[in-house]
Design a protein around this motif. Structure first.
Motif, PDB file in Angstrom:
ATOM      1  N   GLN A  84     -14.678   1.752  -3.093  1.00  0.00           N
ATOM      2  CA  GLN A  84     -14.968   1.628  -1.673  1.00  0.00           C
ATOM      3  C   GLN A  84     -14.679   2.879  -0.882  1.00  0.00           C
ATOM      4  O   GLN A  84     -15.188   3.051   0.189  1.00  0.00           O
ATOM      5  CB  GLN A  84     -14.150   0.473  -1.094  1.00  0.00           C
ATOM      6  N   HIS A 134     -17.910  -8.721   0.328  1.00  0.00           N
ATOM      7  CA  HIS A 134     -18.917  -7.992  -0.456  1.00  0.00           C
ATOM      8  C   HIS A 134     -18.530  -7.976  -1.920  1.00  0.00           C
ATOM      9  O   HIS A 134     -17.443  -8.394  -2.301  1.00  0.00           O
ATOM     10  CB  HIS A 134     -19.152  -6.581   0.091  1.00  0.00           C
ATOM     11  N   ASP A 146     -12.537  -5.183  -5.791  1.00  0.00           N
ATOM     12  CA  ASP A 146     -11.272  -5.438  -5.088  1.00  0.00           C
ATOM     13  C   ASP A 146     -11.388  -6.620  -4.116  1.00  0.00           C
ATOM     14  O   ASP A 146     -10.390  -7.081  -3.583  1.00  0.00           O
ATOM     15  CB  ASP A 146     -10.764  -4.183  -4.366  1.00  0.00           C
ATOM     16  N   HIS A 147     -12.583  -7.108  -3.910  1.00  0.00           N
ATOM     17  CA  HIS A 147     -12.801  -8.236  -2.988  1.00  0.00           C
ATOM     18  C   HIS A 147     -13.188  -9.503  -3.746  1.00  0.00           C
ATOM     19  O   HIS A 147     -12.712 -10.583  -3.465  1.00  0.00           O
ATOM     20  CB  HIS A 147     -13.884  -7.859  -1.964  1.00  0.00           C
ATOM     21  N   ASP A 196     -14.835  -3.938   4.565  1.00  0.00           N
ATOM     22  CA  ASP A 196     -14.789  -2.481   4.398  1.00  0.00           C
ATOM     23  C   ASP A 196     -15.749  -1.770   5.353  1.00  0.00           C
ATOM     24  O   ASP A 196     -15.879  -0.547   5.273  1.00  0.00           O
ATOM     25  CB  ASP A 196     -15.169  -2.088   2.956  1.00  0.00           C
ATOM     26  N   HIS A 241      -8.614  -3.251   4.233  1.00  0.00           N
ATOM     27  CA  HIS A 241      -7.668  -2.249   3.739  1.00  0.00           C
ATOM     28  C   HIS A 241      -6.961  -1.623   4.939  1.00  0.00           C
ATOM     29  O   HIS A 241      -7.396  -1.769   6.082  1.00  0.00           O
ATOM     30  CB  HIS A 241      -8.384  -1.139   2.967  1.00  0.00           C
TER      31      HIS A 241
HETATM   32 ZN   LIG Z   1     -12.557  -2.649  -0.568  1.00  0.00          ZN
END
Ligand SMILES: [Zn+2]
Length: 370
Positions: free
Chosen positions: A10, A112, A116-117, A234, A277
């Motif tokens: 990202q 999305h 990490d999501h 993000d 984040h």
């Molecule tokens: Zn991310």
């Protein structure tokens, strides 16, 4: 595994991070923890809303999962975290610390498709039976990846980099092995879809999906209409600019999409921005303006590079741009991000008629005649 060596991340490729010191930080505990290089605490943000940091490798360190207590019992989540045992422990411990458990989760909204999501979503679903919702554009991509093998995915990305001007050896070395790719192709496929304007079915909340393509084709933010909170995923982060890259499976002009999506959220004037984040902040519009200016500046820099080096490929042009460290140090995933980000800017510059392509399998770029 550091996110700098994995396929889906990202953060932009490291130069001109659009860093800024003047956002109005509301996540002060998050910001303090960042400066100490520590994981921030689980925080209660409203009587029935919490943020739970789930650790991940790489420079972003963690993703904030948001947990909502629902009318009638149970929990809703926005995002799930990077798939790892450490991440799973952080998520389940975090839910326990707020008096719940993963088995209480009824529904998951995923901003999305990045790892990490979405990464932990399959474990959440297994443990809870919760439904999982995404925008159809990202859902389609995830479903497609699930049917592919790593070798086919690697071959596609190698050919894509070659089309941007990479030599085959460089492309093969940068993309890496099929084994490394494989785990990123096997993520949970959502069982619900949310289009722009749809309100998620989480009782007690009114979370309206805001389609914000750019970082991914199906990126969603969520505007909570009762509290005025804005969950930005993000799309808008307080310190870094999210990675906006062309890709083999993406949209033709992702940076145009992204700038349009910045305009979409501008003027909505939320009470507070809750990103995936870094830290919470206020004044969405000023951050949107900084991110927009940052890309316009980068477009100007790219146009100057094309003027100085006419007939260059995106792969070559990336080397002429300024980066946060010497270009020779870029390799593997970082170099792919740099080149595909450069190409995203090339595509928008071409769309605006400022540069023209030679055409052909490996296009080169020259200033448009004025
Ligand atoms: Zn991310």
């Amino acid at each position: 595994m550091a996110s700098g060596t994995t396929p889906w991340s990202q953060q932009s490729a490291g130069r001109w991070l659009a860093e800024c010191g003047d956002v109005d930080v509301t996540g002060t505990a998050q910001h303090e923890a960042w400066q100490r290089k520590a994981l921030p605490p689980v925080e209660r943000l409203r009587p029935d809303l919490w943020s739970i940091p789930v650790p991940m490798g790489g420079p972003l360190r963690y993703v904030s999962v948001y947990a909502f207590a629902l009318d009638g019992g149970g929990l809703g989540l926005i995002d799930t975290g990077w798939e790892s045992d450490e991440g799973w422990t952080a998520l389940t411990d975090g839910l326990a610390s707020i008096g719940g458990g993963v088995e209480d989760v009824r529904g998951v909204l995923v901003t999305h498709l990045h790892f990490d999501h979405l990464g932990l979503a399959h474990r959440v679903r297994e443990a809870s039976g919760a439904w999982m919702a995404m925008h159809p554009a990202d859902a389609r991509l995830v479903a497609g990846w699930n049917r592919r093998d790593g070798a086919a995915a690697v071959a596609e990305e190698v050919e894509f980099l070659i089309s941007l001007g990479a030599g085959r050896d460089d492309a093969v070395a940068d993309v890496g092995t099929a084994e490394n790719f494989e785990r990123f192709l096997r993520m949970a496929v959502p069982d619900r879809l949310l289009e722009h304007g749809d309100v998620a079915e989480l009782p007690g909340w009114s979370l309206r999906a805001v389609h914000t393509p750019g970082h991914t084709p199906g990126h969603l933010c969520f505007a909570e209409e009762r509290t005025g909170l804005f969950f930005s995923g993000d799309h808008v982060l307080p310190r870094i600019s999210p990675n906006i890259s062309s890709s083999a499976s993406g949209t033709p002009d992702p940076l145009k999409d992204y700038l349009g999506s910045l305009a979409t959220v501008r003027g909505t004037d939320p009470v507070e921005v809750l990103p995936a984040h870094e830290w919470r902040f206020r004044d969405l519009d000023s951050r949107v303006d900084e991110l927009t200016a940052h890309h316009e500046h980068r477009l100007d820099e790219l146009e100057a590079a094309v003027r100085a080096h006419p007939g260059s490929t995106p792969w070559e042009l990336a080397a002429y741009l300024t980066w946060s460290r010497p270009w020779e140090q870029y390799e593997r995933r970082m170099r792919i991000f740099a080149v595909t980000e450069t190409d995203a800017h090339v595509r928008l510059l071409a769309g605006r008629g400022r540069i023209v392509s030679s055409g052909g399998a490996v296009a080169t770029w020259t200033l448009a005649a004025r």
